[in-house]
Design a protein around this motif. Sequence first.
Motif, mmCIF file in Angstrom:
data_model
loop_
_atom_site.group_PDB
_atom_site.id
_atom_site.type_symbol
_atom_site.label_atom_id
_atom_site.label_comp_id
_atom_site.label_asym_id
_atom_site.label_seq_id
_atom_site.Cartn_x
_atom_site.Cartn_y
_atom_site.Cartn_z
ATOM 1 N N GLY A 92 -7.698 -20.804 12.532
ATOM 2 C CA GLY A 92 -7.350 -20.970 11.122
ATOM 3 C C GLY A 92 -7.545 -19.730 10.293
ATOM 4 N N ILE A 93 -7.511 -18.551 10.937
ATOM 5 C CA ILE A 93 -7.697 -17.285 10.231
ATOM 6 C C ILE A 93 -6.353 -16.581 10.095
ATOM 7 N N ARG A 94 -5.971 -16.303 8.870
ATOM 8 C CA ARG A 94 -4.746 -15.546 8.621
ATOM 9 C C ARG A 94 -5.039 -14.050 8.699
ATOM 10 N N VAL A 95 -3.975 -13.259 8.821
ATOM 11 C CA VAL A 95 -4.125 -11.808 8.942
ATOM 12 C C VAL A 95 -3.171 -11.123 7.966
ATOM 13 N N ILE A 96 -3.719 -10.178 7.186
ATOM 14 C CA ILE A 96 -2.930 -9.317 6.301
ATOM 15 C C ILE A 96 -3.001 -7.900 6.856
ATOM 16 N N ALA A 97 -1.847 -7.279 7.047
ATOM 17 C CA ALA A 97 -1.787 -5.914 7.555
ATOM 18 C C ALA A 97 -1.655 -4.921 6.407
ATOM 19 N N ASP A 98 -2.160 -3.717 6.628
ATOM 20 C CA ASP A 98 -2.011 -2.659 5.631
ATOM 21 C C ASP A 98 -0.601 -2.085 5.710
ATOM 22 N N LEU A 99 0.090 -2.062 4.585
ATOM 23 C CA LEU A 99 1.439 -1.504 4.505
ATOM 24 C C LEU A 99 1.350 -0.173 3.771
ATOM 25 N N VAL A 100 1.491 0.922 4.515
ATOM 26 C CA VAL A 100 1.316 2.265 3.962
ATOM 27 C C VAL A 100 2.678 2.930 3.895
ATOM 28 N N VAL A 101 3.380 2.735 2.787
ATOM 29 C CA VAL A 101 4.759 3.230 2.690
ATOM 30 C C VAL A 101 5.000 4.094 1.453
ATOM 31 N N ASN A 102 3.934 4.524 0.792
ATOM 32 C CA ASN A 102 4.093 5.576 -0.212
ATOM 33 C C ASN A 102 4.357 6.911 0.489
ATOM 34 N N HIS A 103 3.808 7.045 1.692
ATOM 35 C CA HIS A 103 3.924 8.296 2.426
ATOM 36 C C HIS A 103 3.890 8.010 3.926
ATOM 37 N N THR A 104 4.230 9.013 4.729
ATOM 38 C CA THR A 104 4.072 8.952 6.178
ATOM 39 C C THR A 104 3.173 10.107 6.606
ATOM 40 N N SER A 105 2.908 10.188 7.889
ATOM 41 C CA SER A 105 2.307 11.400 8.444
ATOM 42 C C SER A 105 3.375 12.488 8.504
ATOM 43 N N ASP A 106 2.955 13.740 8.438
ATOM 44 C CA ASP A 106 3.923 14.828 8.612
ATOM 45 C C ASP A 106 4.389 14.930 10.063
ATOM 46 N N ARG A 107 3.789 14.127 10.939
ATOM 47 C CA ARG A 107 4.232 14.085 12.336
ATOM 48 C C ARG A 107 5.183 12.911 12.597
ATOM 49 N N HIS A 108 5.453 12.129 11.563
ATOM 50 C CA HIS A 108 6.400 11.028 11.751
ATOM 51 C C HIS A 108 7.782 11.604 12.081
ATOM 52 N N PRO A 109 8.539 10.984 12.992
ATOM 53 C CA PRO A 109 9.870 11.502 13.342
ATOM 54 C C PRO A 109 10.789 11.703 12.144
ATOM 55 N N TRP A 110 10.648 10.887 11.103
ATOM 56 C CA TRP A 110 11.483 11.070 9.917
ATOM 57 C C TRP A 110 11.221 12.441 9.291
ATOM 58 N N PHE A 111 9.943 12.780 9.142
ATOM 59 C CA PHE A 111 9.618 14.047 8.485
ATOM 60 C C PHE A 111 9.913 15.234 9.395
#
Length: 545
Positions: A92-111
């Motif tokens: 009966g435990i729900r889970v909330i994930a952290d959504l980090v979308v103001n920025h990415t890592s500079d190693r992200h394929p997009w960047f």
Amino acid sequence: MEHVWYKNAIIYSLDVETFVDSNGDGVGDFPGLTNRLDYLAGLGVTCLWLLPFYPSPNRDNGYDVMDYYNVDSRLGTLGDFVEFMHEARERGIRVIADLVVNHTSDRHPWFVAARSDRNSKYRNYYVWTEEPPQVDSHTVIFSGEKESVWEYDEQAGAYYLHHFYKEQPDLNIANPAVREEICKIMGFWLELGVSGFRVDAAPYLIEGMGIPGAEASDLENFLSEMREFVSSRHGDAVLLGEANVTPDKLVTYFGEGDRMQMLFNFWLNQYMFLALAREDAKPLCDALKSLPNIPHTAQWVNFVRHHDELSLSELTEAERQEVFAAFAPQENMQIYGRGIRRRLPPMLGSDRRRIELTYSLLFSLPGTPLVRYGEEIGMGDDLSLPGRSSVRTPMQWSNEDNGGFSTAPASSLPHPVISQGEYGYENVNVATQQRKPDSLINWMERVIRMRKQCPELGRGQWHILETDEPSVFAHCCEWNGNAVIAVHNLADKVCNVTLKSPQYQHLIDLFCNCQYEPLEGDVHSIPLSAYGYRWFRVNSMLSFG
């Protein structure tokens, strides 16, 4: 009022890498967390907020994400995550994930693509300029660690925007393609069973700094788009926003009930600590009164501490210095000139009375309470560690090596376990406290159990009750024909407090710091010990003022 699960939730925040290590490599992981779900269920937790668990270079504690669709290999696999989600749901435990979308890592394929090719579609995923504008010093988040929010990139031949570290380039939220990517990310984790997202750095999603032609109304509407998408995939999924702003700006994040369902109550948190420092209820009363009216489906999330510093940014400089003097008098206890990098017990000089008082306030204030890992046993901090790491030490499970967190050599741990002094793991740990009836963890279990039995505190209309004692904060929450009153003495002196209006009959003690004589008949005076607290259920009310 429609039934929404988060109004009476008990949220527990943890970082997987510092919670429990199952395979002896020194890093906490999902199998270890899964094995501790019975512990969390026994404590009374109904929702977990997980700090970022995505692949990351870890320049900023995992908030520099380089792959939104996977799990950091140190923490396990996607299969381990799915097994964890299954076991959490079974309890009966729900889970909330952290959504980090103001920025990415500079190693992200997009960047990587954006900086290497001006014609790449990913170039416009980020915010670039040839000539960076002057920025106000308040725009620099990590004051003292960096001087600007613009960084020149040799490969790109331009400056890119980064509100946080230079390794965290900001995303261009005005770009429809970026918005679509964010919705895909949310959709992925919703399909794996999460109940929503804690939206990191929400103000910077709608700020529009440096984005040519960006309009505030369009950026703010993205919050509505996020809510619409999440609700379309899972009707009871939530968005919990991190927005440390003044009350007049908070309504933007709730909208008309069509944006975020929950916001961290940074405003109330800061004035709560000012009230505790002064031993005066007025700052707490004033802060509550200054909060905006919010939609009936919306909710505040109250907290004592979280994974960052205790922010005092919205206090005046004089007020901030008062709090520093009371709880962080040494320079190494402070951070960025506006925050405290300590956990609560050391701040309060290990005074059990004041620790209980503060958490009693947390659980009784209007809203949903958040507990950070280790708070239930009164973990301390390690001021020898740099920056925010002082309050991110591994969980202390037992008096075994590394506090029972890991069997690995201490040098392999993400942060050192607190091993010395009053807050060392030999003195402060779960196993020892669970054997002691009067321990903090057993007190925490009781207050959580009582909070769950008082839905009025999470769902009800609240009223501040006037008293004849400046140090006493009293309020009432009324819901569905029932009412609960909480009375807290913030001062180190015994008192008999009179509630000026209204008068009550038959107040029944629900939870208190010591054994008081029962109140009988019309209640005019309520005894409170130094730093005392009492919760009452109202059986008969003559009036609400």
